[in-house]
Design an enzyme around this catalytic site. Structure first.
Site, mmCIF file in Angstrom:
data_model
loop_
_atom_site.group_PDB
_atom_site.id
_atom_site.type_symbol
_atom_site.label_atom_id
_atom_site.label_comp_id
_atom_site.label_asym_id
_atom_site.label_seq_id
_atom_site.Cartn_x
_atom_site.Cartn_y
_atom_site.Cartn_z
ATOM 1 N N GLY A 8 -14.155 -3.818 0.379
ATOM 2 C CA GLY A 8 -15.498 -3.273 0.591
ATOM 3 C C GLY A 8 -15.902 -2.210 -0.414
ATOM 4 N N LYS A 59 -20.938 -18.291 -1.103
ATOM 5 C CA LYS A 59 -22.371 -18.126 -0.833
ATOM 6 C C LYS A 59 -23.075 -17.156 -1.771
ATOM 7 C CE LYS A 59 -21.931 -18.950 4.093
ATOM 8 N NZ LYS A 59 -22.029 -18.328 5.419
ATOM 9 N N GLY A 95 -11.168 -10.261 -2.692
ATOM 10 C CA GLY A 95 -10.056 -10.959 -2.050
ATOM 11 C C GLY A 95 -9.676 -12.286 -2.662
ATOM 12 N N ARG A 108 0.824 -1.220 0.000
ATOM 13 C CA ARG A 108 0.000 0.000 0.000
ATOM 14 C C ARG A 108 0.854 1.264 0.000
ATOM 15 N NH1 ARG A 108 -4.656 -2.156 4.148
ATOM 16 N NH2 ARG A 108 -5.956 -3.087 2.534
HETATM 17 P P1 AMP Z 1 -16.083 -15.750 -1.183
HETATM 18 O O1 AMP Z 1 -15.294 -15.165 -0.051
HETATM 19 O O2 AMP Z 1 -17.559 -15.736 -0.981
HETATM 20 O O3 AMP Z 1 -15.637 -15.223 -2.520
HETATM 21 O O4 AMP Z 1 -15.749 -17.294 -1.163
HETATM 22 C C1 AMP Z 1 -14.485 -17.792 -1.428
HETATM 23 C C2 AMP Z 1 -14.400 -19.177 -0.897
HETATM 24 O O5 AMP Z 1 -15.359 -19.987 -1.535
HETATM 25 C C3 AMP Z 1 -13.079 -19.850 -1.123
HETATM 26 O O6 AMP Z 1 -12.441 -20.018 0.110
HETATM 27 C C4 AMP Z 1 -13.429 -21.173 -1.757
HETATM 28 O O7 AMP Z 1 -12.735 -22.249 -1.203
HETATM 29 C C5 AMP Z 1 -14.894 -21.315 -1.449
HETATM 30 N N1 AMP Z 1 -15.585 -22.201 -2.391
HETATM 31 C C6 AMP Z 1 -15.565 -22.153 -3.727
HETATM 32 N N2 AMP Z 1 -16.266 -23.173 -4.255
HETATM 33 C C7 AMP Z 1 -16.764 -23.880 -3.219
HETATM 34 C C8 AMP Z 1 -17.558 -25.061 -3.107
HETATM 35 N N3 AMP Z 1 -17.986 -25.701 -4.188
HETATM 36 N N4 AMP Z 1 -17.856 -25.495 -1.885
HETATM 37 C C9 AMP Z 1 -17.415 -24.859 -0.793
HETATM 38 N N5 AMP Z 1 -16.661 -23.732 -0.826
HETATM 39 C C10 AMP Z 1 -16.330 -23.255 -2.023
#
Ligand code: AMP
Length: 396
Positions: free
Chosen positions: A377, A198, A354, A35
């Site tokens: 964010g 999610k 991230g 940064r």
């Molecule tokens: P996010 O922070 O919502 O972008 O989620 C990222 C995380 O989603 C990573 O740590 C991945 O390991 C997880 N991820 C991706 N695909 C899957 C899956 N099929 N089942 C469980 N976790 C997942």
């Protein structure tokens, strides 16, 4: 609107809001200076233009006023070294003493103000605190995109004291330009790849993107909420049962708006959430009991690649599998490869959020994409279609 490119800094004290919120180890040494490095071009521009940069930032989360743990003094040496100029440290960020130190700066001299968050007025967006800050300089440069979604004193409120002398720094300017290339005037077709764990954390972005994109690739854990909503068997895959209706609604909206949705038709399923689990490729809607989908399958990867490689603009937010484990990294790696290939053919690609940034770095694709946003964010709020106070304050 003023720009850093054309503004005359001769003899001016330029207040620059940067993001120096860097990690320190137990010996108060900076462990990642990314940064600080990122802020250097804007600071140098002021120096080369004959002005005196006065640097302002927050640092850590001090709760009750000044606290040596969060003092900017820990940053003076690494910052001076990176800039190649001995930086002076102010004892505070407002007040008579600081004002006279600011006034006395000669062209080319650099002052680092003490942590803005030692004063409650910063995060409260207090106008009086902003006014006191503004008294240290002749112009205001916002170069902290990471805090642009906050209406804090130094990130937005200060703008009112510089109606004709406010501008973006290089960092925030390139961030905003890159995002606008995707959200406002993309080369078509525009493809967004939304992955991650999610649906719930991405829903507002997905809804906003439905008004903009031609293709929406949905991958990762959120796939299974969609598959279940459509009556498929997902075994023990990740699923948000509260969002089944939301998933169906997204599909309906996409159809109405003429957006093509691409989702996994086959997955690499595992009998445990572990790198050494037993695995097999199965249809995404016929996952056996006790098995979970952890990566996109080969047929899915091929279809994602085809869409990506034929895109004019690509936005990637979130991995399409559990890329942290080698066994389930292929899908995300293939998506990255396809983005790099499309970029080489002339597409504009933006990777942000991230985990997709971690993906790109893990696979060594950073040089092959057009822009990587690390703004967290602020990026997510921009993608959600919200106006960012730190951006609006400069533009209005
Ligand atoms: P996010 O922070 O919502 O972008 O989620 C990222 C995380 O989603 C990573 O740590 C991945 O390991 C997880 N991820 C991706 N695909 C899957 C899956 N099929 N089942 C469980 N976790 C997942």
């Amino acid at each position: 609107m003023q720009t850093i490119h054309s503004y005359d800094f001769t003899g001016k004290k330029a207040l620059i809001r940067v993001d120096f919120n860097v990690p320190l180890n137990e010996n108060f040494e900076v462990t990642d200076d990314t940064r600080i490095r990122a802020a250097i071009p804007t600071i140098k521009k002021v120096i080369e233009g004959g002005g005196s940069p006065i640097i302002m930032s927050h640092f850590g989360r001090p709760k009750d006023g000044p606290n040596d743990k969060y003092s900017m003094r820990h940053l003076v040496a690494p910052f001076s070294k990176l800039l190649g100029v001995e930086v002076k440290l102010a004892p505070d960020c407002i007040g008579e003493e600081v004002k006279s130190i600011s006034k006395a700066l000669k062209p080319g001299e650099v002052l680092l103000l003490e942590n803005l968050r030692f004063h409650k007025g910063e995060e409260k967006g207090d106008v009086e605190f902003a006014r006191q800050l503004s008294e240290n300089g002749d112009c205001w440069i916002n170069d902290a995109f990471g805090t642009a979604h906050r209406a804090h004193a130094s990130t937005a409120v200060m703008a009112q004291f510089f109606p004709n002398d406010k501008m973006f720094g290089y960092l925030i300017e390139s961030e905003v330009e890159s995002l606008d290339k995707v959200l406002k005037n993309p080369n078509r077709p525009l493809t967004a790849i939304m992955g991650g764990a999610k649906v719930s954390t991405k829903i507002t972005i997905i809804e906003n993107l439905l008004d903009k994109v031609d293709n929406l690739i949905l991958g990762g854990g959120m796939t299974f909420t969609f598959v279940k909503a459509n009556g498929g068997n997902i075994g023990t895959s990740l699923c948000e049962d509260d969002y089944l209706e939301t998933a169906l609604n997204i599909q309906k909206l996409a159809a109405e708006k003429g957006v093509n949705i691409y989702m996994a038709t086959d997955v690499l399923a595992a009998d445990a959430f572990a790198n050494d689990a037993n695995t097999k490729v199965v249809p995404s809607n016929a996952i056996p009991e006790g098995w979970m989908g952890l990566d996109a399958g080969p047929e899915t990867v091929a279809s994602f690649k085809k869409v990506i490689e034929n895109s004019g603009t690509i936005l990637w937010n979130g991995p399409v599998g559990v890329f942290e484990m080698e066994t389930f990294a292929n899908g995300s790696k293939a998506v990255g490869e396809a983005i790099v290939a499309a970029t080489a053919k002339g597409a504009f690609s933006l990777v942000g959020g991230g985990d997709s940034v971690a993906c790109v770095n893990q696979f060594g694709f950073a040089d092959g994409v057009s822009y990587i946003s690390t703004a967290g964010g602020a990026l997510l709020e921009y993608l959600e279609g919200k106006s960012l106070p730190g951006v609006a304050a400069v533009r209005e």
